[in-house]
Motif scaffolding. Structure first.
Motif, mmCIF file in Angstrom:
data_model
loop_
_atom_site.group_PDB
_atom_site.id
_atom_site.type_symbol
_atom_site.label_atom_id
_atom_site.label_comp_id
_atom_site.label_asym_id
_atom_site.label_seq_id
_atom_site.Cartn_x
_atom_site.Cartn_y
_atom_site.Cartn_z
ATOM 1 N N PHE A 36 0.830 -1.208 0.000
ATOM 2 C CA PHE A 36 0.000 0.000 0.000
ATOM 3 C C PHE A 36 0.862 1.255 0.000
ATOM 4 O O PHE A 36 0.672 2.164 -0.825
ATOM 5 C CB PHE A 36 -0.925 -0.011 1.227
ATOM 6 N N LEU A 37 1.849 1.311 0.923
ATOM 7 C CA LEU A 37 2.722 2.483 0.983
ATOM 8 C C LEU A 37 3.623 2.574 -0.250
ATOM 9 O O LEU A 37 3.869 3.664 -0.771
ATOM 10 C CB LEU A 37 3.580 2.415 2.250
ATOM 11 N N THR A 38 4.097 1.436 -0.734
ATOM 12 C CA THR A 38 4.964 1.432 -1.917
ATOM 13 C C THR A 38 4.212 1.945 -3.140
ATOM 14 O O THR A 38 4.732 2.772 -3.909
ATOM 15 C CB THR A 38 5.486 0.011 -2.192
ATOM 16 N N THR A 39 2.984 1.458 -3.297
ATOM 17 C CA THR A 39 2.169 1.908 -4.429
ATOM 18 C C THR A 39 1.861 3.394 -4.313
ATOM 19 O O THR A 39 1.916 4.129 -5.305
ATOM 20 C CB THR A 39 0.851 1.112 -4.486
ATOM 21 N N GLY A 40 1.532 3.847 -3.106
ATOM 22 C CA GLY A 40 1.253 5.274 -2.898
ATOM 23 C C GLY A 40 2.461 6.129 -3.229
ATOM 24 O O GLY A 40 2.328 7.204 -3.843
ATOM 25 N N ALA A 41 3.653 5.670 -2.842
ATOM 26 C CA ALA A 41 4.878 6.415 -3.135
ATOM 27 C C ALA A 41 5.128 6.490 -4.636
ATOM 28 O O ALA A 41 5.517 7.543 -5.169
ATOM 29 C CB ALA A 41 6.060 5.757 -2.426
ATOM 30 N N ILE A 42 4.883 5.391 -5.331
ATOM 31 C CA ILE A 42 5.086 5.379 -6.790
ATOM 32 C C ILE A 42 4.115 6.333 -7.476
ATOM 33 O O ILE A 42 4.493 7.069 -8.408
ATOM 34 C CB ILE A 42 4.912 3.946 -7.338
ATOM 35 N N ILE A 43 2.852 6.336 -7.015
ATOM 36 C CA ILE A 43 1.862 7.253 -7.595
ATOM 37 C C ILE A 43 2.299 8.699 -7.392
ATOM 38 O O ILE A 43 2.202 9.537 -8.306
ATOM 39 C CB ILE A 43 0.472 7.015 -6.967
ATOM 40 N N LEU A 44 2.797 9.014 -6.186
ATOM 41 C CA LEU A 44 3.243 10.384 -5.901
ATOM 42 C C LEU A 44 4.442 10.776 -6.752
ATOM 43 O O LEU A 44 4.610 11.943 -7.103
ATOM 44 C CB LEU A 44 3.595 10.519 -4.408
ATOM 45 N N LEU A 45 5.270 9.804 -7.099
ATOM 46 C CA LEU A 45 6.428 10.084 -7.943
ATOM 47 C C LEU A 45 6.047 10.177 -9.421
ATOM 48 O O LEU A 45 6.687 10.902 -10.186
ATOM 49 C CB LEU A 45 7.491 8.994 -7.745
ATOM 50 N N LEU A 46 5.021 9.426 -9.813
ATOM 51 C CA LEU A 46 4.590 9.442 -11.215
ATOM 52 C C LEU A 46 3.784 10.697 -11.557
ATOM 53 O O LEU A 46 3.891 11.232 -12.663
ATOM 54 C CB LEU A 46 3.738 8.207 -11.517
ATOM 55 N N ALA A 47 2.977 11.162 -10.604
ATOM 56 C CA ALA A 47 2.032 12.251 -10.886
ATOM 57 C C ALA A 47 2.697 13.520 -11.422
ATOM 58 O O ALA A 47 2.232 14.082 -12.427
ATOM 59 C CB ALA A 47 1.203 12.553 -9.645
ATOM 60 N N PRO A 48 3.782 14.020 -10.772
ATOM 61 C CA PRO A 48 4.372 15.279 -11.280
ATOM 62 C C PRO A 48 4.837 15.185 -12.729
ATOM 63 O O PRO A 48 4.586 16.092 -13.533
ATOM 64 C CB PRO A 48 5.555 15.516 -10.330
ATOM 65 N N THR A 49 5.513 14.102 -13.077
ATOM 66 C CA THR A 49 6.022 13.993 -14.452
ATOM 67 C C THR A 49 4.905 13.841 -15.472
ATOM 68 O O THR A 49 4.988 14.361 -16.585
ATOM 69 C CB THR A 49 7.013 12.806 -14.558
ATOM 70 N N VAL A 50 3.814 13.153 -15.084
ATOM 71 C CA VAL A 50 2.683 12.993 -16.004
ATOM 72 C C VAL A 50 2.015 14.339 -16.263
ATOM 73 O O VAL A 50 1.699 14.684 -17.414
ATOM 74 C CB VAL A 50 1.666 11.978 -15.444
ATOM 75 N N TYR A 51 1.807 15.125 -15.206
ATOM 76 C CA TYR A 51 1.139 16.417 -15.385
ATOM 77 C C TYR A 51 2.038 17.431 -16.088
ATOM 78 O O TYR A 51 1.553 18.265 -16.861
ATOM 79 C CB TYR A 51 0.663 16.958 -14.032
ATOM 80 N N ILE A 52 3.329 17.383 -15.828
ATOM 81 C CA ILE A 52 4.260 18.247 -16.575
ATOM 82 C C ILE A 52 4.214 17.901 -18.060
ATOM 83 O O ILE A 52 4.194 18.776 -18.925
ATOM 84 C CB ILE A 52 5.691 18.108 -16.020
ATOM 85 N N ASN A 53 4.173 16.607 -18.346
ATOM 86 C CA ASN A 53 4.101 16.165 -19.739
ATOM 87 C C ASN A 53 2.807 16.633 -20.404
ATOM 88 O O ASN A 53 2.822 17.181 -21.513
ATOM 89 C CB ASN A 53 4.195 14.639 -19.795
ATOM 90 N N ASN A 54 1.675 16.423 -19.723
ATOM 91 C CA ASN A 54 0.378 16.766 -20.318
ATOM 92 C C ASN A 54 0.172 18.262 -20.482
ATOM 93 O O ASN A 54 -0.428 18.716 -21.456
ATOM 94 C CB ASN A 54 -0.752 16.176 -19.476
ATOM 95 N N LEU A 55 0.661 19.039 -19.520
ATOM 96 C CA LEU A 55 0.394 20.483 -19.532
ATOM 97 C C LEU A 55 1.403 21.264 -20.370
ATOM 98 O O LEU A 55 1.036 22.241 -21.039
ATOM 99 C CB LEU A 55 0.391 21.021 -18.099
ATOM 100 N N PHE A 56 2.683 20.866 -20.350
ATOM 101 C CA PHE A 56 3.722 21.696 -20.966
ATOM 102 C C PHE A 56 4.413 21.051 -22.173
ATOM 103 O O PHE A 56 4.916 21.766 -23.046
ATOM 104 C CB PHE A 56 4.786 22.056 -19.922
#
Length: 286
Positions: A36-56
């Motif tokens: 649970f914690l490992t998956t949550g950490a991965i999601i938190l690490l993935l989110a910034p790069t995905v949104y930077i990619n989509n927005l900019f």
């Protein structure tokens, strides 16, 4: 619009749903003492790069594909390095090259998936906006010449004090009310649309009564159906606009609406200057 449609169109709800689905997928695939914690950490690490990619970065996709690809790869490399640094320095995990390659692969997959969703969503919204713009254009296409001619004809009837005037004034009022107010809805009752066409043709009869035979026929199942407003008026207007004249016989305009359980068929016919007949057929699935 229903509450479900509102939630479906809500960007925040869409993003939360996608991340929740990804969370469940990773929870089922990651092997860890605390998945649970490992998956949550991965999601938190993935989110910034995905949104930077989509927005900019993704806007470059249609402008310059090579620049998009360069920024896409750089984004993945930078956040892969940041993530590995956090895992090694903060969590004190042992560095392995497979760790670097695996997370880079996951990041590329996540960015590709996120880009595909964003492109599909933007394409869907763009098509919907185009359809909305086309529908607004159709709604605005009530010919101003028709309105001026009708008012002039009604004035002529008022001068001779014709008994037809009150009824025709009501038809014009209903026609304008429908054009200005009822068409704001996405869908309207079919009977309202047909009444609009009937009012339009009744007013055209004032101008063409002596020279043209005008028919409006309704057949089949036309009960409780709903359609987009102002869908038929362009065809009917064109039938009158391109109506031919003949000294030997009356011109003719015929509009036939036929309904079935799943279809509406509109047939518009008008005579031409060459004494021929032009027929327009429109088939609508409901």
């Amino acid at each position: 619009m229903s509450k479900l449609d509102t939630w479906i169109d809500n960007k925040v709800a869409q993003n939360l749903f996608i991340w929740f689905c990804l969370f469940l997928i990773l929870m089922g695939t990651i092997q860890s003492d605390n998945s649970f914690l490992t998956t949550g950490a991965i999601i938190l690490l993935l989110a910034p790069t995905v949104y930077i990619n989509n927005l900019f970065i993704l806007p470059f996709f249609n402008k310059n594909r090579w620049r998009f690809l360069l920024f896409f790869i750089l984004n993945a490399i930078v956040f892969t390095c940041i993530t590995i640094f956090i895992l090694v320095s903060v969590l004190e995990l042992e560095f392995r090259w497979t760790m670097l390659l695996n997370f880079f692969g996951i990041l590329i997959l996540a960015l590709t998936f996120g880009s595909a969703i964003k492109i599909s969503r933007d394409s869907f919204i763009r098509r919907q906006e185009e359809k909305t713009a086309e529908l607004k254009l159709l709604k605005a296409q009530l010919n101003p010449h028709f309105l001026f001619n009708t008012l002039n004809n009604l004035y002529g009837l008022s001068v001779v004090k014709s008994d037809k005037l009150p009824n025709l004034m009501l038809k014009l009022s209903d026609l304008l009310r429908y054009s200005l107010y009822d068409t704001k809805e996405t869908y309207v009752a079919l009977e309202k649309e047909l009444q609009y066409l009937e009012n339009y043709m009744s007013l055209e009869k004032i101008r063409l009564e002596e020279t043209t035979e005008i028919q409006f026929i309704k057949n089949g199942d036309l009960g409780s159906k709903k359609i987009a407003p102002m869908l038929f008026i362009v065809f009917v207007e064109n039938a009158f606009k391109h109506l031919g004249t003949s000294k030997e016989e009356k011109s003719r305009v015929s509009v036939v609406i036929e309904g079935t359980a799943s279809q509406l068929i509109l047939k518009c016919e008008n005579t031409t200057d060459g004494a021929g007949t032009v027929e327009n057929l429109s088939l609508i699935h409901i």
